[in-house]
Structure formats: structure tokens, C-alpha cells
Enzyme design. Sequence first.
Site, short mmCIF file in Angstrom:
data_model
loop_
_atom_site.label_atom_id
_atom_site.label_comp_id
_atom_site.label_asym_id
_atom_site.label_seq_id
_atom_site.Cartn_x
_atom_site.Cartn_y
_atom_site.Cartn_z
N ILE A 86 0.83 -1.20 0.00
CA ILE A 86 0.00 0.00 0.00
C ILE A 86 0.87 1.25 0.00
CG2 ILE A 86 -1.71 1.28 1.36
CD1 ILE A 86 -2.35 -1.51 2.68
N CYS A 87 0.44 2.24 -0.78
CA CYS A 87 1.03 3.57 -0.73
C CYS A 87 -0.10 4.59 -0.93
CB CYS A 87 2.14 3.74 -1.78
SG CYS A 87 1.55 3.78 -3.48
N ARG A 88 0.24 5.80 -1.27
CA ARG A 88 -0.77 6.84 -1.44
C ARG A 88 -1.63 6.61 -2.68
NH1 ARG A 88 -0.38 12.26 -4.09
NH2 ARG A 88 -2.12 13.46 -3.29
#
Length: 153
Positions: A86-88
Site C-alpha cells: 500500500i502507498c498513497r
Amino acid sequence: MKTYETLVAEALTVVPEILPWDLQSRLEQAPAPLLLDVREPEEYAAMHIPGSLHAPRGILEAAAQWGFEETLPELVRARDSEVVVICRSGRRSALAGRTLVEMGFKQVQSLKMGVRGWNDDGGALEDADGNEVDPELADEYFRARVRPEQMGP
């Protein structure tokens, strides 16, 4: 010369994406995947998906292997399990996912649209103290803030 977009596109040839609503459903099944947030510490502290493990991209390789100060046992043990990175927005997570695949992780996916998409889909977010983050506050936090001088010639 490769661009950021080229590197992400190449990573996505080996790292499948999962949509936020599909991840919501997947988390209701056992065993649930390991959620691995690879954003910077201040991003993770501001808001993250509850239950996610944090390993910024800068220490990912050491976090994913035994014998380092940064080692995260939960991550190392997940080598044969489902891991959703997960990231932005889903770009850094694709790159991090490719690294994990190269390190021998078997079931790696990247959250398409990242925590921004997760929030848009109504997924819960919490701050560093475990307090629920208001979705409208998250919308503002995720708003792009590219300055004119960052746009290039």
C-alpha cells in the site's frame, strides 16, 4: 532513460493490482492478507489502513529479511502468504511489490489507487494513535499539491 511512469508500468507486469473494494471483501476472508504500507513515516502516522504493517520503501529490503535492525518478523514470515502493498496512489506500492517479488515473496499485490482510493471507497483509516480519520479530512490530505516549478519545462 526510464521515467517514473515507465518503472511503475514495468513493475505492474510482475505485480498484480487489487482494487480497494476487492481488498475490502478479501479482508473478510481467512486468512486475511498482510497489509504492508510503504509510505514515509509521517504519511503513515497521519493516516493508514487499520491493521497495516509499516515498512517505508527506504528500509523495505532489510525489513523483509532476517538479521537486520529493521527486520519485521511479520513481513519475513509472510514470504509464502498473500501480501498487499500500500502507498498513497498505487505507484510506490507497485515498485515495492516488485522488490518483494525479486526477494522471493510469492503472493504480492499492489493496492490500486492506494489509500486515496481506499478512502474514496469508504474504507476506514486511522491515525498513529488509533483514532478514526474523518474521510473528508483524508480527501484534503490526499489532494495533489504539485507546485508550478515542479511541472518542468
